[in-house]
Design a protein around this motif. Structure first.
Motif, PDB file in Angstrom:
ATOM      1  N   GLU A  74     -26.921  38.149  12.360  1.00 61.42           N
ATOM      2  CA  GLU A  74     -27.954  37.142  11.754  1.00 61.42           C
ATOM      3  C   GLU A  74     -29.083  37.222  12.858  1.00 61.42           C
ATOM      4  O   GLU A  74     -30.465  37.130  12.461  1.00 61.42           O
ATOM      5  CB  GLU A  74     -27.258  35.822  11.806  1.00 61.42           C
ATOM      6  CG  GLU A  74     -28.351  34.725  11.212  1.00 61.42           C
ATOM      7  CD  GLU A  74     -27.818  33.261  11.082  1.00 61.42           C
ATOM      8  OE1 GLU A  74     -28.468  32.296  10.567  1.00 61.42           O
ATOM      9  OE2 GLU A  74     -26.672  33.342  11.135  1.00 61.42           O
ATOM     10  N   ALA A  75     -28.660  37.168  14.225  1.00 61.10           N
ATOM     11  CA  ALA A  75     -29.655  37.052  15.127  1.00 61.10           C
ATOM     12  C   ALA A  75     -30.565  38.400  15.177  1.00 61.10           C
ATOM     13  O   ALA A  75     -31.680  38.459  15.519  1.00 61.10           O
ATOM     14  CB  ALA A  75     -29.226  36.498  16.523  1.00 61.10           C
ATOM     15  N   PHE A  76     -29.738  39.366  15.313  1.00 61.89           N
ATOM     16  CA  PHE A  76     -30.357  40.752  15.386  1.00 61.89           C
ATOM     17  C   PHE A  76     -31.221  41.218  14.565  1.00 61.89           C
ATOM     18  O   PHE A  76     -32.393  41.530  14.715  1.00 61.89           O
ATOM     19  CB  PHE A  76     -29.227  41.958  15.684  1.00 61.89           C
ATOM     20  CG  PHE A  76     -29.807  43.122  15.706  1.00 61.89           C
ATOM     21  CD1 PHE A  76     -30.645  43.654  16.821  1.00 61.89           C
ATOM     22  CD2 PHE A  76     -29.437  44.125  14.759  1.00 61.89           C
ATOM     23  CE1 PHE A  76     -30.903  44.940  17.066  1.00 61.89           C
ATOM     24  CE2 PHE A  76     -29.979  45.409  14.704  1.00 61.89           C
ATOM     25  CZ  PHE A  76     -30.748  45.849  15.808  1.00 61.89           C
ATOM     26  N   LEU A 135     -29.886  46.549  22.239  1.00 59.37           N
ATOM     27  CA  LEU A 135     -31.109  45.756  22.523  1.00 59.37           C
ATOM     28  C   LEU A 135     -30.661  44.833  23.588  1.00 59.37           C
ATOM     29  O   LEU A 135     -31.687  44.404  24.210  1.00 59.37           O
ATOM     30  CB  LEU A 135     -31.402  44.969  21.008  1.00 59.37           C
ATOM     31  CG  LEU A 135     -32.583  43.738  21.188  1.00 59.37           C
ATOM     32  CD1 LEU A 135     -33.927  44.281  21.686  1.00 59.37           C
ATOM     33  CD2 LEU A 135     -32.756  43.183  19.687  1.00 59.37           C
ATOM     34  N   ALA A 136     -29.589  44.267  23.503  1.00 56.58           N
ATOM     35  CA  ALA A 136     -29.158  43.077  24.598  1.00 56.58           C
ATOM     36  C   ALA A 136     -29.297  43.576  25.969  1.00 56.58           C
ATOM     37  O   ALA A 136     -29.968  43.113  26.781  1.00 56.58           O
ATOM     38  CB  ALA A 136     -27.693  42.761  24.352  1.00 56.58           C
ATOM     39  N   GLU A 137     -29.208  45.013  26.172  1.00 57.90           N
ATOM     40  CA  GLU A 137     -29.368  45.607  27.383  1.00 57.90           C
ATOM     41  C   GLU A 137     -30.774  46.164  27.808  1.00 57.90           C
ATOM     42  O   GLU A 137     -31.124  46.146  29.030  1.00 57.90           O
ATOM     43  CB  GLU A 137     -28.249  46.658  27.774  1.00 57.90           C
ATOM     44  CG  GLU A 137     -26.743  46.235  27.574  1.00 57.90           C
ATOM     45  CD  GLU A 137     -26.437  45.008  28.182  1.00 57.90           C
ATOM     46  OE1 GLU A 137     -26.690  44.836  29.279  1.00 57.90           O
ATOM     47  OE2 GLU A 137     -25.631  44.189  27.627  1.00 57.90           O
ATOM     48  N   LEU A 138     -31.432  46.610  26.866  1.00 57.37           N
ATOM     49  CA  LEU A 138     -32.735  46.936  27.081  1.00 57.37           C
ATOM     50  C   LEU A 138     -33.575  45.750  27.071  1.00 57.37           C
ATOM     51  O   LEU A 138     -34.757  45.780  27.707  1.00 57.37           O
ATOM     52  CB  LEU A 138     -33.120  47.941  26.220  1.00 57.37           C
ATOM     53  CG  LEU A 138     -32.399  49.299  25.783  1.00 57.37           C
ATOM     54  CD1 LEU A 138     -32.987  49.893  24.844  1.00 57.37           C
ATOM     55  CD2 LEU A 138     -32.374  49.879  27.245  1.00 57.37           C
ATOM     56  N   GLY A 139     -33.672  44.856  26.078  1.00 58.90           N
ATOM     57  CA  GLY A 139     -34.546  43.774  25.987  1.00 58.90           C
ATOM     58  C   GLY A 139     -35.750  44.083  25.372  1.00 58.90           C
ATOM     59  O   GLY A 139     -35.735  45.180  24.789  1.00 58.90           O
ATOM     60  N   ASP A 140     -36.719  43.291  25.269  1.00 66.44           N
ATOM     61  CA  ASP A 140     -38.098  43.584  24.505  1.00 66.44           C
ATOM     62  C   ASP A 140     -39.322  43.568  25.403  1.00 66.44           C
ATOM     63  O   ASP A 140     -40.350  43.347  25.026  1.00 66.44           O
ATOM     64  CB  ASP A 140     -38.237  42.510  23.483  1.00 66.44           C
ATOM     65  CG  ASP A 140     -38.117  41.137  23.804  1.00 66.44           C
ATOM     66  OD1 ASP A 140     -38.052  40.956  24.798  1.00 66.44           O
ATOM     67  OD2 ASP A 140     -38.339  40.384  23.021  1.00 66.44           O
ATOM     68  N   ARG A 146     -33.115  37.166  24.413  1.00 67.75           N
ATOM     69  CA  ARG A 146     -31.984  36.647  25.242  1.00 67.75           C
ATOM     70  C   ARG A 146     -31.008  35.995  24.398  1.00 67.75           C
ATOM     71  O   ARG A 146     -29.843  36.158  24.707  1.00 67.75           O
ATOM     72  CB  ARG A 146     -32.605  35.623  26.090  1.00 67.75           C
ATOM     73  CG  ARG A 146     -33.880  35.896  27.020  1.00 67.75           C
ATOM     74  CD  ARG A 146     -34.416  34.823  28.007  1.00 67.75           C
ATOM     75  NE  ARG A 146     -35.504  35.171  28.623  1.00 67.75           N
ATOM     76  CZ  ARG A 146     -36.196  34.157  29.267  1.00 67.75           C
ATOM     77  NH1 ARG A 146     -35.603  33.085  29.297  1.00 67.75           N
ATOM     78  NH2 ARG A 146     -37.295  34.594  30.130  1.00 67.75           N
ATOM     79  N   ALA A 147     -31.122  35.512  22.969  1.00 71.00           N
ATOM     80  CA  ALA A 147     -30.161  34.835  22.311  1.00 71.00           C
ATOM     81  C   ALA A 147     -29.436  35.989  21.713  1.00 71.00           C
ATOM     82  O   ALA A 147     -28.174  35.964  21.700  1.00 71.00           O
ATOM     83  CB  ALA A 147     -30.778  34.301  21.023  1.00 71.00           C
TER      84      ALA A 147
END
Length: 442
Positions: free
Chosen positions: A266-268, A292-297, A129-130
Motif C-alpha cells: 500500500e505504501a510503495f 526503494l527503501a535502501e536507495l531513497g528518493d 522513509r515510511a
C-alpha cells in the motif's frame, strides 16, 4: 564555522561544540526526552545555528528520536560509522583512554577535518522513509519466520518425522495454514495416528483449503498411521508441548509477514518512483519496495552510478601495492540492498532476454563463475536504475541491453577451455579476460 558532535546513549547524550580551529566552545549532557532535545536546540541556537546556516552534527547512529529532531530543517546530520570513529580516537590520544565527552569531541573533530570524506544522511521524503520502515520490518519478519521455521523443523525431525513427510509435499511446508492446523490438532505422533478422516478433513477446511480435501485426507492418514520410531510416551508428550510453543511463534511470525506485506504494498504503490522501479524486469512490489527503501528518493545522494554500485557491492574493487595488483569483490556493503539485488538478478534472468544474454556471455565468453556473472548483471541493472531515476524514465529493454552490431560467436560449451601451462587442470586461465570484461562492464 562551528561543528557539533554527539555521543548518544540510552538515557543521556553528551554534546560538544567546537570552532574551526578545534577550540572547545560548549559541552553539555542532555537527557533522552523532549526536554533534553529542547536544551540541545537552544544550545545550538546560542551559537548562531540558523535555518540558512545550520550547524552540522556528527553522531554514531542514523535512527531514533534524537536524529529525527536534528534532521528538522536544512541541518546536515552525519552518521559516522563506530569503527571509523574508533580509528579517529587514536589520532587524539595514544593512551587508549575513552569517555563519553571525549567521543563527542572526536566526532566533532571528524567534521572539522574530514567533513568532505563523509556523507550526510539523505534528504529523503517522508513517504520514502515510511516505505523504508515497513520494507525493512517485513524483511526482518521474513528472516524471523525462516529462523523459527528451521527451529520447528529441527524439533520435528527429532521426534515427529511423520509430520515432515506429510508436509514435504506442500509448497512452503511448515508455514502453510494446513500444516499449522494439523500440528495443533495432533502435537505428537501418537495423536496423529489416532486422527480420523473427518478430523483431518475438518483441520484442512479450518485452514482454508477448498479443493482436493478427500485425496489429501487419505494421503495424510496413510503417512500418520505408517510405522515410525517413537520416544517414550512421557518424553513424546513433553516434546509435543515444546513444539506447540514454537508453533505459536511461527504462527505469529507468519501473521506479521502477511500484515507487513500488505502495508508495504500500500505504501510503495503511492510513491512517485514506484512506476519506474516496477518497470524493471524481476522487480515486484515487495522486492521493489526493498530497493526503494535502501536507495531513497534523494536524487543528490549519489554523485554518479559508480557510487551507487559501490554502495550495493556490485562493482569490483582494485587493490594495488607496488608491482602487485588484483581486482576482487567488495565486502563492505549495504547488506539489505545486496540481498535484494541477489533476488532481483535471479528473477531478471527469466524476465529479460538481455539480462540472460549478458549472463551467458559472462559465463561462456569471459569464463566467470556463477556468482561473478550474477554480480555483473546486477551491476548493469543497478546502474540503469540510477539513470532512470535521475531522468524519470521507465526501463527500456533495447536501450538497456542493445543488440551487438555483429553476432558474437560463443565458444562451443563441449570444447575444452584453454588451460595455462603452469595452472592446475581444473583452473582455467581467465585473468586477462576478467580484466577486459570488467573494463567493458564500466
Amino acid at each position: 564555522m562551528i561543528y557539533c558532535g554527539i555521543d548518544w546513549a540510552e538515557k543521556h547524550h553528551d554534546v560538544v561544540l567546537i570552532d574551526e580551529s578545534g577550540q572547545l566552545l560548549a559541552k553539555r549532557r542532555i537527557t533522552d526526552d523532549a526536554a533534553g532535545y529542547q536544551v540541545l536546540l537552544d544550545l545550538l541556537a546560542e551559537h548562531e545555528d540558523t535555518q540558512d546556516e545550520p550547524i552540522p552534527v556528527a553522531i554514531e547512529t542514523n535512527r531514533g528520536l534524537l536524529v529525527a529532531v536534528l534532521r528538522t530543517g536544512a541541518r546536515q546530520v552525519y552518521a559516522i560509522n563506530p569503527l571509523a570513529a574508533a580509528r579517529y580516537r587514536d589520532r587524539h590520544s595514544v593512551s587508549r583512554k575513552k569517555s563519553d565527552l571525549g567521543d563527542a569531541l572526536v566526532l566533532a573533530n571528524i567534521l572539522r577535518t574530514d567533513q568532505y570524506a563523509h556523507r550526510p544522511l539523505p534528504d529523503d521524503s517522508e513517504q520514502a522513509r515510511a516505505v523504508a520502515v515497513l520494507a525493512r520490518a517485513q524483511q526482518d519478519a521474513t528472516w524471523n519466520r525462516q529462523q523459527v521455521g528451521n527451529q520447528l523443523r529441527s524439533l520435528l525431525r527429532e521426534y515427529y518425522p511423520a509430520a515432515l513427510a506429510a508436509f514435504a509435499h506442500w509448497k512452503n511446508g511448515l508455514c502453510r495454514p494446513e500444516a499449522l492446523a494439523l500440528l495443533k490438532a495432533a502435537p505428537t505422533p501418537a495423536d496423529a495416528a489416532r486422527l480420523t478422516r473427518p478430523q483431518i478433513a475438518a483441520a484442512l477446511r479450518r485452514a482454508g483449503r477448498q479443493r482436493g480435501i478427500e485425496a489429501e485426507t487419505e494421503r495424510l492418514r496413510e503417512i500418520f498411521r505408517a510405522e515410525w520410531a517413537h520416544h517414550p510416551p512421557l518424553v513424546e508428550k513433553a516434546l509435543g508441548r515444546q513444539m506447540l510453543a514454537l508453533l505459536a511463534q511461527l504462527e505469529a511470525a507468519c501473521t506479521a509477514v502477511d500484515d507487513l506485506a500488505h502495508a508495504v504494498e500500500e505504501a510503495f504503490l503511492q510513491h512517485k518512483d514506484a512506476e519506474i522501479i516496477l518497470s524493471f524486469p524481476g522487480l515486484g512490489t515487495q522486492l521493489g519496495a526493498r530497493v526503494l527503501a535502501e536507495l531513497g528518493d534523494d536524487r543528490n545522494r549519489f554523485a554518479d552510478a559508480r557510487g551507487l554500485k559501490a554502495y550495493a557491492r556490485s562493482s569490483p574493487i582494485a587493490r594495488a601495492s607496488g608491482k602487485k595488483s588484483s581486482i576482487t569483490r567488495r565486502r563492505i556493503k549495504n547488506d539489505r540492498l545486496n540481498h535484494a539485488g541477489y533476488l532481483w538478478v535471479f528473477s531478471a534472468l527469466r524476465a529479460s532476454p538481455g539480462a540472460m544474454a549478458r549472463y551467458r556471455h559472462r559465463r561462456e565468453a569471459c569464463g566467470d563463475w556463477h556468482a561473478s556473472a550474477l554480480r555483473n548483471v546486477f551491476n548493469s541493472l543497478i546502474g540503469q536504475l540510477h539513470h532512470c531515476l535521475q531522468h524519470d524514465k521507465v526501463f527500456d529493454e533495447p536501450a538497456a541491453f542493445p543488440a551487438p552490431n555483429a553476432p558474437r560467436r560463443l565458444p562451443d560449451p563441449d570444447s575444452p577451455r584453454p588451460i595455462s601451462a603452469t595452472a592446475p587442470k581444473f583452473a582455467p586461465q581467465r585473468s586477462d579476460l576478467r580484466l577486459l570484461c570488467l573494463c567493458d562492464s564500466h
